[in-house]
Design an enzyme around this catalytic site. Structure first.
Site, PDB file in Angstrom:
ATOM      1  N   LYS A  65       0.812  -1.227   0.000  1.00 21.38           N
ATOM      2  CA  LYS A  65       0.000   0.000   0.000  1.00 21.38           C
ATOM      3  C   LYS A  65       0.847   1.281   0.000  1.00 21.38           C
ATOM      4  O   LYS A  65       0.421   2.300  -0.526  1.00 21.38           O
ATOM      5  CB  LYS A  65      -0.963   0.014   1.190  1.00 21.38           C
ATOM      6  CG  LYS A  65      -2.150  -0.919   1.007  1.00 21.38           C
ATOM      7  CD  LYS A  65      -3.155  -0.790   2.140  1.00 21.38           C
ATOM      8  CE  LYS A  65      -4.264  -1.800   1.986  1.00 21.38           C
ATOM      9  NZ  LYS A  65      -5.286  -1.712   3.021  1.00 21.38           N
ATOM     10  N   ASP A 103     -10.333   2.671   1.592  1.00 29.11           N
ATOM     11  CA  ASP A 103     -10.477   2.064   2.932  1.00 29.11           C
ATOM     12  C   ASP A 103     -11.230   3.001   3.882  1.00 29.11           C
ATOM     13  O   ASP A 103     -12.125   2.574   4.605  1.00 29.11           O
ATOM     14  CB  ASP A 103      -9.091   1.760   3.530  1.00 29.11           C
ATOM     15  CG  ASP A 103      -8.522   0.432   3.037  1.00 29.11           C
ATOM     16  OD1 ASP A 103      -9.291  -0.416   2.554  1.00 29.11           O
ATOM     17  OD2 ASP A 103      -7.289   0.252   3.135  1.00 29.11           O
TER      18      ASP A 103
HETATM   19  P1  NAP Z   1       0.314  -2.754   9.667  1.00 26.81           P
HETATM   20  O1  NAP Z   1       0.630  -1.453   9.011  1.00 26.81           O
HETATM   21  O2  NAP Z   1       1.263  -3.891   9.581  1.00 26.81           O
HETATM   22  O3  NAP Z   1       0.003  -2.432  11.236  1.00 26.81           O
HETATM   23  C1  NAP Z   1      -0.226  -3.476  12.143  1.00 26.81           C
HETATM   24  C2  NAP Z   1      -0.642  -2.896  13.486  1.00 26.81           C
HETATM   25  O4  NAP Z   1      -0.930  -4.011  14.362  1.00 26.81           O
HETATM   26  C3  NAP Z   1       0.445  -2.083  14.191  1.00 26.81           C
HETATM   27  O5  NAP Z   1      -0.157  -1.049  14.933  1.00 26.81           O
HETATM   28  C4  NAP Z   1       1.094  -3.119  15.130  1.00 26.81           C
HETATM   29  O6  NAP Z   1       1.712  -2.559  16.266  1.00 26.81           O
HETATM   30  C5  NAP Z   1      -0.121  -3.903  15.560  1.00 26.81           C
HETATM   31  N1  NAP Z   1       0.232  -5.243  16.009  1.00 26.81           N
HETATM   32  C6  NAP Z   1       0.722  -6.263  15.267  1.00 26.81           C
HETATM   33  N2  NAP Z   1       0.940  -7.339  16.038  1.00 26.81           N
HETATM   34  C7  NAP Z   1       0.590  -6.989  17.307  1.00 26.81           C
HETATM   35  C8  NAP Z   1       0.595  -7.675  18.565  1.00 26.81           C
HETATM   36  N3  NAP Z   1       1.022  -8.931  18.655  1.00 26.81           N
HETATM   37  N4  NAP Z   1       0.154  -7.016  19.656  1.00 26.81           N
HETATM   38  C9  NAP Z   1      -0.288  -5.731  19.563  1.00 26.81           C
HETATM   39  N5  NAP Z   1      -0.307  -5.034  18.404  1.00 26.81           N
HETATM   40  C10 NAP Z   1       0.131  -5.657  17.293  1.00 26.81           C
HETATM   41  O7  NAP Z   1      -1.075  -3.346   9.107  1.00 26.81           O
HETATM   42  P2  NAP Z   1      -2.312  -2.507   8.544  1.00 26.81           P
HETATM   43  O8  NAP Z   1      -2.178  -2.341   7.086  1.00 26.81           O
HETATM   44  O9  NAP Z   1      -2.492  -1.306   9.396  1.00 26.81           O
HETATM   45  O10 NAP Z   1      -3.510  -3.552   8.758  1.00 26.81           O
HETATM   46  C11 NAP Z   1      -3.961  -3.911  10.064  1.00 26.81           C
HETATM   47  C12 NAP Z   1      -5.079  -4.910   9.950  1.00 26.81           C
HETATM   48  O11 NAP Z   1      -6.227  -4.323   9.343  1.00 26.81           O
HETATM   49  C13 NAP Z   1      -4.709  -6.122   9.062  1.00 26.81           C
HETATM   50  O12 NAP Z   1      -5.093  -7.282   9.733  1.00 26.81           O
HETATM   51  C14 NAP Z   1      -5.538  -5.931   7.816  1.00 26.81           C
HETATM   52  O13 NAP Z   1      -5.922  -7.166   7.235  1.00 26.81           O
HETATM   53  C15 NAP Z   1      -6.756  -5.194   8.348  1.00 26.81           C
HETATM   54  N6  NAP Z   1      -7.445  -4.398   7.321  1.00 26.81           N
HETATM   55  C16 NAP Z   1      -8.752  -4.696   7.054  1.00 26.81           C
HETATM   56  C17 NAP Z   1      -9.444  -3.954   6.107  1.00 26.81           C
HETATM   57  C18 NAP Z   1     -10.903  -4.274   5.837  1.00 26.81           C
HETATM   58  O14 NAP Z   1     -11.416  -3.848   4.773  1.00 26.81           O
HETATM   59  N7  NAP Z   1     -11.594  -4.951   6.725  1.00 26.81           N
HETATM   60  C19 NAP Z   1      -8.805  -2.911   5.407  1.00 26.81           C
HETATM   61  C20 NAP Z   1      -7.479  -2.635   5.718  1.00 26.81           C
HETATM   62  C21 NAP Z   1      -6.806  -3.386   6.677  1.00 26.81           C
HETATM   63  P3  NAP Z   1       3.255  -2.087  16.229  1.00 26.81           P
HETATM   64  O15 NAP Z   1       3.230  -0.709  15.609  1.00 26.81           O
HETATM   65  O16 NAP Z   1       3.672  -2.086  17.637  1.00 26.81           O
HETATM   66  O17 NAP Z   1       3.999  -3.080  15.366  1.00 26.81           O
END
Ligand code: NAP
Length: 250
Positions: A65, A103
């Protein structure tokens, strides 16, 4: 000639997008085909140098992204502020690429549809500080939300986002108030044995939880036990895909 669209990410096999988009193409009798492009980061530049002439648009997912922005000719203000592009529209005549982010709009549409929460007055907690969290914070800003706290495992990132969006950063340990709306923007829940990202004491009958994850999670189970309202991430996925469909086929 059939127009090609598709999802670009790595991995993409689990994605529900091909089923959604191809279903709409069939229903509306459109000569479009939505494909899956599983491309690792090391092959991204090559992928963009070889785009087929009939490619109309792409949905972008993890981990591209942010990286795809370097290949765009133009991008929306939302992409610039969020720092992430989840939709590319290709001009079939010139081949130029325009970046959008559906999104944030998809989440707003889903929350309006699934709840009666007044975002401008509700007390809101956003958990997470990655790309998805930024899209949600952008949506909250557009909806004039005024009481928003951000928390994250890596707290410095929450502080940075609070500064960018003019909200408040709060570490989970210092939270002693309740929130009407809690949004899980972490990736916790993706794996079946992941713990809930939301402390149980924050989940009551009065709480609405918006989870971006759309598979069954521990958080969903706790919400059921506590009588809280749970909004599954599938609604956001569906609403943002509807917007992409309009952009690809208009
Ligand atoms: P990202 O940029 O990789 O961010 C991941 C986030 O999760 C960070 O804040 C990270 O914290 C936190 N995290 C990961 N593992 C963790 C743990 N064990 N304990 C606590 N916090 C943890 O990912 P993203 O793009 O933001 O996406 C996040 C989620 O949203 C994904 O699962 C994605 O599939 C979902 N999503 C869904 C939609 C939908 O349409 N439903 C759209 C977009 C995204 P740190 O900063 O500390 O690493």
């Amino acid at each position: 000639m059939t127009k090609i669209t598709g999802i670009l990410g790595h991995p993409v096999a689990h994605s529900k997008s091909p089923e959604l988009h191809n279903g709409w193409y069939q229903k509306q009798n459109l000569d479009f085909d939505y494909q899956s492009f599983d491309v690792p980061s090391t092959k991204l530049a090559q992928f963009f140098s070889e785009l087929p002439n009939n490619l109309r648009g792409l949905s972008i997912t993890v981990p591209h992204k942010e990286n795809v922005r370097q290949f765009l000719s133009t991008e929306s203000e939302a992409v610039q502020t969020i720092g992430a592009c989840n939709t590319i529209i290709r001009n079939l005549e010139t081949g130029s690429l325009h970046g959008e982010n559906t999104d944030w709009q998809g989440w707003l549409a889903a929350i309006k549809q699934q709840s009666s929460i007044n975002l401008s007055t509700a007390t809101i907690l956003v958990i997470g500080a990655g790309g998805a969290a930024k899209a949600i914070l952008y949506a909250l800003k557009q909806a004039d939300a005024s009481s928003v706290s951000i928390t994250n495992r890596t707290f410095a990132k929450a502080v940075q986002l609070a500064k960018q969006f003019q909200f408040k950063a709060q570490s989970l340990s210092e939270i002693n108030n309740q929130f009407e709306l809690i949004i899980n923007c972490t990736s916790l829940g993706l794996k079946a044995d992941d713990p809930s990202p939301v402390p149980q004491e924050l989940i009551t009958q009065q709480t609405t939880i918006s989870d971006l994850i759309y598979t069954p999670t521990k958080l969903e189970q706790i919400c059921q036990e506590q009588g809280a309202t749970y909004i599954n991430g599938y609604h956001m996925l569906l609403e943002q895909a509807k917007l992409q469909h309009k952009l690809f086929t208009s």
